[in-house]
Design a protein around this motif. Structure first.
Motif: not given
Length: 311
Positions: A270-272, A155-158, A239-250
């Motif tokens: 892409g998840s990041l 993910q190219s980050y620390c 809350i729904v948008v947050f879930g959609i955006c961060w669910s793949p990352f989690a």
């Protein structure tokens, strides 16, 4: 090392996200700060979430852009530790801010008789400070050996290296995902029940009496309820948008910690990017669900465009 097509595309996408998130959140702070009727107690908590989004744009995105261009971590071990902490901090801050917004909506609607005393300006500032204190407490353990901050080439980050401590991973899932989700669910279930009960009571009172005063009360109650409903819908969409955006990352994080499955670079990175986009999408949600704010944004950008034209 020569830049590949993939590196160029990743850089372009990140720069676009950076500009969009930075401009959107700075504009939000300016507009709310200069528009008196938007300086409400509820918007204090919205701006708290926007602050976390702004930190993502100012701190996390530029570092990721540099790392993608270099195709490696080139900023030194100390900056990796600091960057990892700040990246985790902004993620946790978003979860805590959404929880605080939900609690605020719960008190504004369900416990409205005591809302003014519980949410003075001073107390609102105190609540915001509490959320950031909790955020720091949750994010700091890797500095003391419970997990660690390290470079993630996928993910190219620390960030926190979750595989270094499964116990910390489980703790963070419980504290930053399950905990806030439980709080939000409780608040909105209670709000929905309250709306059903109050709507039923107002209809019964109206049917029993034809007096003008009772009808006026019902109309005022309906107007106030409609305004509160709009703000509640805004928060639910956030809350729904947050879930959609961060669910793949989690999900990818869990896969990496609890299995040996390989996650392709495109999916991992892409998840990041999708998570970073949440910092821009939040402002889009504010505009889509708040007529007053949308009107001020249009005025602001129209004035900026006119000024550029005359210059």
């Amino acid at each position: 090392m020569a830049a590949t097509t993939g590196t160029i595309l990743e850089t372009i996408v990140l720069v676009i996200v950076f500009i969009a998130a930075l401009c959107a959140n700075l504009s939000l702070f300016y507009i709310v700060g200069t528009t008196r009727n938007l300086q409400t107690k509820a918007n204090v908590f919205i701006l708290n979430l926007a602050l976390a989004d702004l930190l993502v744009a100012v701190i996390n995105l530029p570092v990721t852009i540099i790392t993608v261009i270099a195709q490696d971590w080139v900023l030194g071990k100390t900056l990796c530790q600091i960057s990892g902490f700040l990246t985790l901090l902004t993620f946790v801050a978003s979860c805590m801010a959404l929880s605080m917004i939900s609690i605020n909506r719960y008190h504004a609607i369900v416990n409205w008789t005591s809302y003014e005393s519980k949410y003075t300006r001073r107390k609102c500032a105190f609540y915001v400070c509490i959320t950031w204190f909790i955020t720091i407490v949750l994010s700091i353990p890797p500095f003391f050996g419970w997990a660690k901050f390290d470079y993630d080439p996928g993910q190219s980050y620390c960030f926190a290296e979750w595989t270094a401590s499964k116990s910390y991973t489980i703790f963070m899932i419980a504290a930053c995902l399950c905990g806030p989700l439980s709080i939000m669910t409780y608040c909105y279930v209670r709000i929905l029940r309250y709306h059903e009960d109050s709507g039923r009571d107002v209809r019964q009172i109206s049917l029993r009496s034809n007096s003008l005063s009772v009808q006026s009360f019902a109309m005022v109650n309906q107007t106030q309820g409609s305004r509160k409903n709009r703000l509640t819908r805004t928060v639910i969409v956030l809350i729904v948008v947050f879930g959609i955006c961060w669910s793949p990352f989690a999900i990818i994080m869990l896969i990496q910690v609890f299995s040996n499955a390989h996650v392709p670079r495109a999916v991992d990175f892409g998840s990041l990017v999708l998570g970073y986009l949440n910092s821009f999408f939040n402002v889009v949600v504010y505009n889509a669900t708040n007529r007053k704010l949308r009107r001020q944004f249009l005025k602001f950008f129209t004035a900026v465009n006119l000024e550029k034209t005359f210059d």
